[in-house]
Write an enzyme that holds these catalytic residues in place. Structure first.
Site, PDB file in Angstrom:
ATOM      1  N   ASP A 128       0.804  -1.222   0.000  1.00 30.33           N
ATOM      2  CA  ASP A 128       0.000   0.000   0.000  1.00 30.33           C
ATOM      3  C   ASP A 128       0.834   1.268   0.000  1.00 30.33           C
ATOM      4  OD1 ASP A 128      -2.783  -0.476   0.033  1.00 30.33           O
ATOM      5  OD2 ASP A 128      -2.611  -1.323   2.041  1.00 30.33           O
TER       6      ASP A 128
HETATM    7  C1  BGC Z   1      -0.216   1.931   6.250  1.00 27.88           C
HETATM    8  C2  BGC Z   1      -0.079   0.619   5.622  1.00 27.88           C
HETATM    9  C3  BGC Z   1      -1.432   0.101   5.340  1.00 27.88           C
HETATM   10  C4  BGC Z   1      -2.252   1.084   4.547  1.00 27.88           C
HETATM   11  C5  BGC Z   1      -3.656   0.619   4.408  1.00 27.88           C
HETATM   12  C6  BGC Z   1      -0.998   2.827   5.340  1.00 27.88           C
HETATM   13  O1  BGC Z   1      -1.124   4.078   5.904  1.00 27.88           O
HETATM   14  O2  BGC Z   1       1.055   2.423   6.501  1.00 27.88           O
HETATM   15  O3  BGC Z   1       0.606  -0.247   6.433  1.00 27.88           O
HETATM   16  O4  BGC Z   1      -1.308  -1.070   4.639  1.00 27.88           O
HETATM   17  O5  BGC Z   1      -2.262   2.318   5.126  1.00 27.88           O
HETATM   18  O6  BGC Z   1      -4.352   1.240   3.368  1.00 27.88           O
HETATM   19  C1  NOJ Z   2      -1.824  -3.911   5.331  1.00 29.04           C
HETATM   20  C2  NOJ Z   2      -2.973  -3.909   4.380  1.00 29.04           C
HETATM   21  O1  NOJ Z   2      -4.147  -4.314   5.030  1.00 29.04           O
HETATM   22  C3  NOJ Z   2      -2.707  -4.825   3.218  1.00 29.04           C
HETATM   23  O2  NOJ Z   2      -3.765  -4.740   2.304  1.00 29.04           O
HETATM   24  C4  NOJ Z   2      -1.391  -4.489   2.571  1.00 29.04           C
HETATM   25  O3  NOJ Z   2      -1.166  -5.438   1.556  1.00 29.04           O
HETATM   26  C5  NOJ Z   2      -0.258  -4.489   3.557  1.00 29.04           C
HETATM   27  N1  NOJ Z   2      -0.579  -3.626   4.661  1.00 29.04           N
HETATM   28  C6  NOJ Z   2       1.060  -4.043   2.946  1.00 29.04           C
HETATM   29  O4  NOJ Z   2       1.056  -2.697   2.637  1.00 29.04           O
END
Ligand code: BGC
Ligand code: NOJ
Length: 817
Positions: A490
């Site tokens: 993400d």
């Molecule tokens: C976080 C990520 C997470 C994402 C979810 C981000 O702000 O750092 O770890 O997966 O949001 O959309």
């Molecule tokens: C947490 C999120 O829920 C997941 O969708 C994502 O793949 C991982 N973070 C890595 O960014």
């Protein structure tokens, strides 16, 4: 250092001190009514949706950390010179206890504590078939003389919408309403029931009470917190009836217990819905019939014990779908109990409600829930089927998808929208896993709407085609899939360029137009493109299967050329077509995701690239606590990369150990036949192994955490964000299907373990398509390879036990070597 121990026979983790490094929680509830409960009785309860139908209030970001729960207070006035007030879970009063034990089991938790020879035992669980949480509280007087005690209960109502509840005080401090019956034995929370709600909540005890409170200020005192309620200090509830402000439910029961005497009370926290036309029994008086029915179902110990027995039987049956006996007790306990349990919780919660996910932000994640299915589908395939349809219903006609949806409404969340270009392919992953598990092809023919609009429905297979085509038609200058807002990572926001605080890293900037590409999505396309082709073949559409394989081939080639960096796979190309995750980069030269996923998809195995990529992972990313997501960590913010470079080095996506993708590498190692290394990777993040250093790891030693701080972090080895992580599903896939090697194919179970050479023989029971497979594996010191496979006494060729309709028992002997 440990703070407890596993009791495998009871399927429980036993916590022996309330002072764990972080709250160690459990989940209660299996279907629609859920509670989170910590080892100090903190937590909260909701029905279906942690944001929209929250029953009890939780205080986020509080001091101490775990604040608000469903508490019991015991006031011991036996010795008037030495009165004590304490809680069975230690918090919130924090009186030192003479004895404390918390057992988190499968869907229930118990607390056994004592102070001054008074023992309290609290058992809390959500029964299988009712929307309530039951707490059975037993107080025993172990003193030599009689004891004078008062028991007080306490729950604080949330005014349903948890988001609004913590923001909209100008309205909410005036809306709270309750009803009290039976002298306080039952308290009804009916805020907003007069208008747009058809539901209320109850808190009831199966006993006469000596007082009650429903106004928080009256019970606690305006200047106190739950750690020092006035009513308990004084020894008398005030019989307050809340009007606005903060409604609560508290009951007081005075007890005089003879030496050795015990008394048990049953408390019920319930959610009740009434039909629109039957909401009232009199003007302003709620229709209580369904509440009374619920209360009467659990008003005696035998009924509660029976409900607990039913819950335990349910879990026993579920877990029998995959059961191993090996000489490694840690593997057995994770596989047979905790890993499967966590898979159920992630299936139920997605990423919505934990101690690190507030329950008011993200609902169900499209990619998250699809992956959760991978570890859940063997438990209850019918629920997986429904989930697949729900998820697919949030897809758009071009194959892209809402990134998240709200579980109550099942509608896509337009705040975040779409544009995460890995999402579509995860739908193929989840569906393929379901069909391989069940053989149920009818799901592929089910009509499923786009964006919940039935007028534009297609079959589920039609949806999968949209998913496939989305990737096939959204490629960049190197023939690799476009990344959009981000892929699995993400935080890799290559099209975003966010310069100001407050701009979302993900949704700021366009998702369409820029040309950044993802090698990770390429790996996914190769893996799930082939699974899509197999589904097409099963439906008799060989032309579609052929077309799909031709598209896959193109991406395969792009991956082994533009996607290859010499010693490992490149991670991506940014919007300027510069490499990300390459030796050419100053920071972030190698990323874990494409190494694990491309190799598990089979890319570069024949060309020798796979072997090199995994060697590079071992050399550059491995630590004793797991494999880091990238190296070297970003030390400055890279505008062209986005959130990944916003975290301090070693945390989260910036060089943390993201547990989710460790199993990808472990699976990749099994693809190459490296049993020793695959298992070594498995062990590093495995809770049963991590338990030994709980003081460093900090989070619960019975479940996976999302992240462990990487080598660059100050607190290397420290876990964060436990419970709701795709790690649960992927690790279960890894250990059950690749390491232990029992993999469901369309034609039957495949047996192909890849274990460390000293693993030893093992036996395994696997239920699959209505039959039971009793599998015994003779390892012969081999890491991989089956030299002989006998099924019901007959030797067969290959690894797949052909599935035969009607055969209910398979005795399988596999000889490795
Ligand atoms: C976080 C990520 C997470 C994402 C979810 C981000 O702000 O750092 O770890 O997966 O949001 O959309
Ligand atoms: C947490 C999120 O829920 C997941 O969708 C994502 O793949 C991982 N973070 C890595 O960014």
């Amino acid at each position: 250092m440990k703070y407890g121990f596993f009791d495998d026979a009871a399927c429980e983790y036993v916590i022996t001190t309330p002072k764990t490094p972080l709250p160690w929680i459990n989940y209660l509830g299996n279907k629609e009514f859920f509670s989170l409960i910590s080892n100090t009785c903190g937590g909260y309860t909701f029905y279906k949706d942690a944001k929209l139908l929250r029953l009890t209030r939780y205080r986020y970001n509080n001091v101490p950390y775990d604040n608000n729960g469903k508490y019991f207070y015991i006031k011991d006035t036996t010795d008037s010179a030495n009165e004590t007030i304490w809680n069975p879970g230690w918090q919130p009063v924090k009186t030192a206890l003479d004895k404390y034990e918390c057992r988190h089991g499968l869907g229930y938790s118990t607390f056994t504590s004592s102070k001054n020879d008074v023992e309290a035992k609290v058992l809390t669980f959500v029964p299988m078939n009712d929307n309530c949480e039951i707490s059975k509280v037993t107080i025993t007087n172990n003193k030599a003389t009689s004891a004078k005690l008062s028991l007080f209960s306490y729950v604080e109502w949330c005014l349903w919408n948890a988001d609004d509840d913590m923001k909209n005080f100008q309205r909410n401090l005036s809306t709270g309403e309750v009803e009290v019956t039976d002298g306080g034995s039952t308290i009804y929370h009916k805020t907003e029931y007069r208008e747009r709600r058809n539901h209320y909540a109850i808190y009831s005890v199966n006993s006469k009470v000596d007082g009650f409170d429903t106004s928080r200020d009256a019970f606690l005192g305006a200047y106190n917190g739950p750690d020092s309620p006035d009513a308990v200090a004084v020894g008398k509830c005030t019989n307050s009836v809340a009007s606005g402000w903060s409604p609560i439910a508290s009951q007081q029961i005075n007890l005089e217990l003879a030496a050795g005497e015990s008394k048990t009370f049953i408390f019920i926290l319930g959610y009740i819905e009434n039909p629109e036309d039957d909401k009232w029994e009199a003007p302003s008086v709620v229709n209580k019939k369904p509440a009374l029915k619920m209360i009467s179902s659990y008003n005696n110990e035998a009924a509660v014990d029976a409900a607990l027995a039913e819950l335990k039987a349910y879990w026993k049956e579920l877990l029998s779908n995959y059961h191993i006996s090996s000489s490694n007790e840690k593997v057995d306990r994770m596989v047979n109990i905790w890993n499967q349990y966590q898979c159920m919780v992630t299936f139920n919660m997605s990423r919505s409600a934990s101690y690190y996910e507030s329950g008011i932000g993200r609902g169900m994640g499209f990619r998250d829930s699809c992956q959760d299915l991978l570890g859940f589908v063997h438990l209850i395939p019918d629920r997986a089927r429904q989930r697949i349809i729900d998820i697919a219903s949030t897809q758009f006609q071009d194959g892209s998808a809402y990134h998240q949806y709200q579980p109550l409404t099942k509608k896509g969340n337009s705040d975040i929208g779409s544009g995460f270009n890995d999402d579509p392919l995860w739908l193929i992953a989840g569906t393929s896993a379901y069909v391989r598990e069940t053989g149920d092809l009818s799901i592929l023919k089910e009509m499923v709407p786009f964006d919940n609009d039935m007028s534009v429905a297609k079959t589920l297979m039609g949806h999968l085609k949209c998913s496939f085509d989305f990737t096939a038609t959204h490629k960049g200058p190197h023939g690799l899939p476009l990344i959009g807002r981000a892929d699995w990572n993400d935080c890799l926001n290559l099209n975003c360029f966010s310069e100001h605080p407050g701009e979302s890293f993900q949704t700021f900037g366009p998702s369409e137009g820029p040309v950044a590409e993802s090698v990770f999505i390429a790996g996914m396309f190769v893996k799930y493109g082939e699974e899509y082709a197999q589904l097409a073949e099963l439906l008799g559409d060989t032309a579609e299967a052929e077309r799909a394989r031709a598209e896959v081939k193109k991406v395969y080639e792009a991956t082994t050329t533009a996607g290859w960096d010499g010693e490992w796979f490149v991670r991506a190309y940014d919007a300027n077509s510069n490499k990300v995750g390459s030796k050419e980069c100053e920071e972030g030269q190698i990323y874990i995701e494409p190494q694990g996923f491309c190799v598990l998809a089979g890319i570069g195995v024949e060309e020798g690239l796979a072997e090199k990529a995994l060697k590079s992972v071992e050399e550059k990313l491995d630590t004793k606590y797991g494999i880091m997501i990238l190296q070297p960590a970003y030390t400055k913010y890279h505008l062209e990369l986005g959130e990944v470079s916003s975290y301090p080095p070693g945390y989260k996506e910036n060089a943390g150990i993201f547990c989710h993708n460790n199993p990808w590498v472990s699976i990749a190692e099994t693809v190459l036949g490296h049993g020793n290394r695959a298992f070594d990777i498995y062990k590093k993040t495995c809770p049963a192994y991590v338990e030994e250093f709980s003081e460093i790891h900090a989070t619960e030693p019975y479940v996976y955490s999302q992240m462990v701080a990487g080598r660059d972090a100050k607190f290397h080895g420290q876990g964060k964000n436990s419970w709701l992580t795709g790690t649960a599903a992927w690790t279960f896939v890894n250990i059950s299907q690749y390491i232990l090697g029992v993999y469901p194919t369309h034609n039957g179970l495949s047996i192909n373990p890849c274990v460390p050479e000293d693993f030893g023989d093992f036996t395994l029971t696997r239920k699959y398509r209505g039959a039971t497979y009793n599998i015994s594996v003779k390892q012969n010191g081999a890491q991989k390879g089956i030299k002989k496979l006998t099924v019901n006494g007959k030797e067969i060729s290959g690894n797949i036990i052909p599935y035969e309709e009607g055969v209910k028992e398979y005795t399988v002997v596999a000889e490795m070597g």
